[in-house]
Enzyme design. Structure first.
Site, PDB file in Angstrom:
ATOM      1  N   ALA A  36       0.800  -1.233   0.000  1.00  0.00           N
ATOM      2  CA  ALA A  36       0.000   0.000   0.000  1.00  0.00           C
ATOM      3  C   ALA A  36       0.830   1.280   0.000  1.00  0.00           C
ATOM      4  CB  ALA A  36      -0.938   0.007   1.209  1.00  0.00           C
ATOM      5  N   ASP A  49       6.749  -9.097   4.519  1.00  0.00           N
ATOM      6  CA  ASP A  49       6.931  -9.613   3.156  1.00  0.00           C
ATOM      7  C   ASP A  49       5.832 -10.648   2.945  1.00  0.00           C
ATOM      8  OD1 ASP A  49       7.627 -11.177   0.965  1.00  0.00           O
ATOM      9  OD2 ASP A  49       9.765 -11.240   1.467  1.00  0.00           O
ATOM     10  N   SER A  94      -4.270  -9.290 -13.131  1.00  0.00           N
ATOM     11  CA  SER A  94      -3.841  -8.403 -14.217  1.00  0.00           C
ATOM     12  C   SER A  94      -4.431  -8.915 -15.519  1.00  0.00           C
ATOM     13  CB  SER A  94      -2.311  -8.401 -14.319  1.00  0.00           C
ATOM     14  OG  SER A  94      -1.896  -7.716 -15.492  1.00  0.00           O
ATOM     15  N   TYR A 103       5.276 -13.565 -15.122  1.00  0.00           N
ATOM     16  CA  TYR A 103       4.305 -12.652 -14.505  1.00  0.00           C
ATOM     17  C   TYR A 103       2.883 -13.083 -14.872  1.00  0.00           C
ATOM     18  CZ  TYR A 103       1.901  -8.191 -13.505  1.00  0.00           C
ATOM     19  OH  TYR A 103       1.038  -7.218 -13.047  1.00  0.00           O
ATOM     20  N   ALA A 126       1.890 -16.025 -15.716  1.00  0.00           N
ATOM     21  CA  ALA A 126       1.583 -17.280 -15.010  1.00  0.00           C
ATOM     22  C   ALA A 126       1.177 -16.997 -13.569  1.00  0.00           C
ATOM     23  CB  ALA A 126       2.802 -18.206 -15.052  1.00  0.00           C
ATOM     24  N   LYS A 129      -0.201 -14.286 -12.368  1.00  0.00           N
ATOM     25  CA  LYS A 129      -1.499 -13.613 -12.295  1.00  0.00           C
ATOM     26  C   LYS A 129      -2.642 -14.546 -12.702  1.00  0.00           C
ATOM     27  CE  LYS A 129      -0.151  -9.614 -10.733  1.00  0.00           C
ATOM     28  NZ  LYS A 129      -0.579  -9.162  -9.392  1.00  0.00           N
TER      29      LYS A 129
HETATM   30  N1  LIG Z   1       0.767  -0.906 -13.054  1.00  0.00           N
HETATM   31  C1  LIG Z   1       0.119  -1.692 -13.881  1.00  0.00           C
HETATM   32  O1  LIG Z   1       0.001  -1.378 -15.083  1.00  0.00           O
HETATM   33  C2  LIG Z   1      -0.517  -2.969 -13.393  1.00  0.00           C
HETATM   34  C3  LIG Z   1      -1.325  -3.683 -14.282  1.00  0.00           C
HETATM   35  C4  LIG Z   1      -1.933  -4.865 -13.860  1.00  0.00           C
HETATM   36  C5  LIG Z   1      -1.752  -5.314 -12.572  1.00  0.00           C
HETATM   37  N2  LIG Z   1      -0.958  -4.619 -11.725  1.00  0.00           N
HETATM   38  C6  LIG Z   1      -0.805  -5.161 -10.365  1.00  0.00           C
HETATM   39  O2  LIG Z   1      -1.214  -4.192  -9.418  1.00  0.00           O
HETATM   40  C7  LIG Z   1      -0.487  -4.381  -8.201  1.00  0.00           C
HETATM   41  C8  LIG Z   1       0.170  -3.067  -7.811  1.00  0.00           C
HETATM   42  O3  LIG Z   1       1.074  -2.699  -8.853  1.00  0.00           O
HETATM   43  P1  LIG Z   1       1.694  -1.234  -9.016  1.00  0.00           P
HETATM   44  O4  LIG Z   1       1.693  -0.947 -10.445  1.00  0.00           O
HETATM   45  O5  LIG Z   1       1.066  -0.303  -8.045  1.00  0.00           O
HETATM   46  O6  LIG Z   1       3.212  -1.572  -8.614  1.00  0.00           O
HETATM   47  P2  LIG Z   1       4.256  -0.812  -7.692  1.00  0.00           P
HETATM   48  O7  LIG Z   1       5.558  -1.474  -7.956  1.00  0.00           O
HETATM   49  O8  LIG Z   1       4.158   0.657  -7.891  1.00  0.00           O
HETATM   50  O9  LIG Z   1       3.746  -1.152  -6.225  1.00  0.00           O
HETATM   51  C9  LIG Z   1       3.803  -2.466  -5.718  1.00  0.00           C
HETATM   52  C10 LIG Z   1       3.848  -2.391  -4.200  1.00  0.00           C
HETATM   53  O10 LIG Z   1       3.967  -3.735  -3.685  1.00  0.00           O
HETATM   54  C11 LIG Z   1       4.986  -3.731  -2.680  1.00  0.00           C
HETATM   55  N3  LIG Z   1       5.586  -5.048  -2.535  1.00  0.00           N
HETATM   56  C12 LIG Z   1       6.448  -5.657  -3.396  1.00  0.00           C
HETATM   57  N4  LIG Z   1       6.839  -6.842  -2.892  1.00  0.00           N
HETATM   58  C13 LIG Z   1       6.202  -6.983  -1.699  1.00  0.00           C
HETATM   59  C14 LIG Z   1       6.202  -8.001  -0.696  1.00  0.00           C
HETATM   60  N5  LIG Z   1       6.953  -9.113  -0.838  1.00  0.00           N
HETATM   61  N6  LIG Z   1       5.437  -7.823   0.402  1.00  0.00           N
HETATM   62  C15 LIG Z   1       4.691  -6.698   0.557  1.00  0.00           C
HETATM   63  N7  LIG Z   1       4.669  -5.703  -0.349  1.00  0.00           N
HETATM   64  C16 LIG Z   1       5.412  -5.844  -1.466  1.00  0.00           C
HETATM   65  C17 LIG Z   1       5.987  -2.695  -3.196  1.00  0.00           C
HETATM   66  O11 LIG Z   1       6.887  -2.269  -2.183  1.00  0.00           O
HETATM   67  C18 LIG Z   1       5.062  -1.608  -3.704  1.00  0.00           C
HETATM   68  O12 LIG Z   1       4.669  -0.721  -2.679  1.00  0.00           O
HETATM   69  C19 LIG Z   1       0.512  -5.505  -8.476  1.00  0.00           C
HETATM   70  O13 LIG Z   1      -0.025  -6.728  -8.010  1.00  0.00           O
HETATM   71  C20 LIG Z   1       0.612  -5.514  -9.985  1.00  0.00           C
HETATM   72  O14 LIG Z   1       1.017  -6.759 -10.486  1.00  0.00           O
HETATM   73  C21 LIG Z   1      -0.333  -3.463 -12.095  1.00  0.00           C
END
Ligand SMILES: NC(=O)c1ccc[n+]([C@@H]2O[C@H](COP(=O)([O-])OP(=O)(O)OC[C@H]3O[C@@H](n4cnc5c(N)ncnc54)[C@H](O)[C@@H]3O)[C@@H](O)[C@H]2O)c1
Length: 251
Positions: free
Chosen positions: A13, A64, A143, A156, A158, A160
């Protein structure tokens, strides 16, 4: 159940989509447990400060999500401080791009561990709490990449797809206990993760051209649909995946 009686846990978050989801839930009256990894401490605290401005209780807990002991301790601490958990948003995730032929084994392992196993571990930890109260809302962030994917993202994709399959079966197991489980599939959203591609105007424009709404998504675009799955408006909706992509995957 009214907004200010509900407590939601949001993983990952500190920034991006997770931060937008947290603020969207805070705006709708949820109390919050915000999670991220310890190195994101300063940014997670910033998110907590912004969320508290909506008037609810907000705590930040570091774990984590791929580590079972840390997840169990986080959920126990959340319940100790907040009383219970009504909703969980499994948002934490990583993307490490590589084509299949050259993908290092640790890329596969870390992406599967955080995106897929992390979702499983958090759900496993919260289920006893939700079952005991006969109520729960689980929203897993998958995703559109888990549906059709893109080159250099097979691992990735796989991970999701695993989240979607997991959620469909989870919904069947927990439905009798008043718990729903659904997935959100974001499209192309401008975050630190998304920026890896979107800083290149050629790629960014190509995605816009593939999107019915003709724009790149903002993290806040994801918050409303997640709040729906966390609310009583979706009380009879479970086992579903909802694309939040401005119209890339049309179904
Ligand atoms: N940005 C996109 O276009 C997109 C598209 C589809 C899905 N998503 C999904 O949305 C979610 C958020 O993505 P985002 O774009 O905000 O990415 P981001 O990298 O900006 O944020 C991800 C957050 O997850 C945290 N994180 C990573 N590993 C962790 C762990 N082991 N334990 C706890 N927290 C952890 C990070 O520190 C970060 O705050 C992800 O699951 C991502 O796969 C993103």
């Amino acid at each position: 159940m009214s907004g200010n009686e509900r407590v939601a846990l949001v993983t990952g978050a500190s920034r991006g989509i997770g931060k937008a989801i947290a603020l969207g839930l805070a705006e709708r009256g949820f109390d919050l447990v915000l999670n991220d990894i310890a190195v994101q401490g300063a940014t997670l605290e910033d998110t907590a400060v912004e969320a508290r401005a909506y008037g609810g209780r907000v705590i930040a807990l570091y774990a984590d999500v791929s580590n079972k002991a840390q997840v169990q301790a986080m959920v126990a601490e959340a319940v100790a401080q907040m009383g219970t958990l009504h909703a969980v948003v499994n948002n934490a995730g990583i993307l490490r791009a590589s084509d299949v032929e050259h993908c290092p084994e640790d890329y596969w392992d870390s992406v599967m561990d955080i995106n897929a196993k992390g979702t499983f571990l958090v759900v496993q930890a919260v289920l006893p709490v939700m079952k005991a109260q006969g109520y729960g809302r689980i929203c897993n962030i998958s995703s559109i990449g888990g549906k059709h994917g893109a080159p250099e993202q097979a691992h990735y994709s796989a991970s999701k797809a695993a989240v979607m399959g997991f959620t469909r079966v989870l919904a069947q197991e927990v439905g009798p206990f008043g718990i729903t489980a659904n997935c959100i599939c974001p499209g192309i959203i401008l975050t630190d993760m998304g920026r890896v591609n979107l800083d290149d105007p050629t790629i960014s424009n190509a995605w816009k051209a593939k999107t019915a709404m003709a724009r790149i998504g903002d993290p806040a675009d994801v918050a409303g649909p997640v709040a729906f799955f966390c609310s009583d408006d979706s009380a009879f909706v479970t086992g579903q995946t909802l694309n939040v992509d401005g119209g890339i995957v049309l179904s």
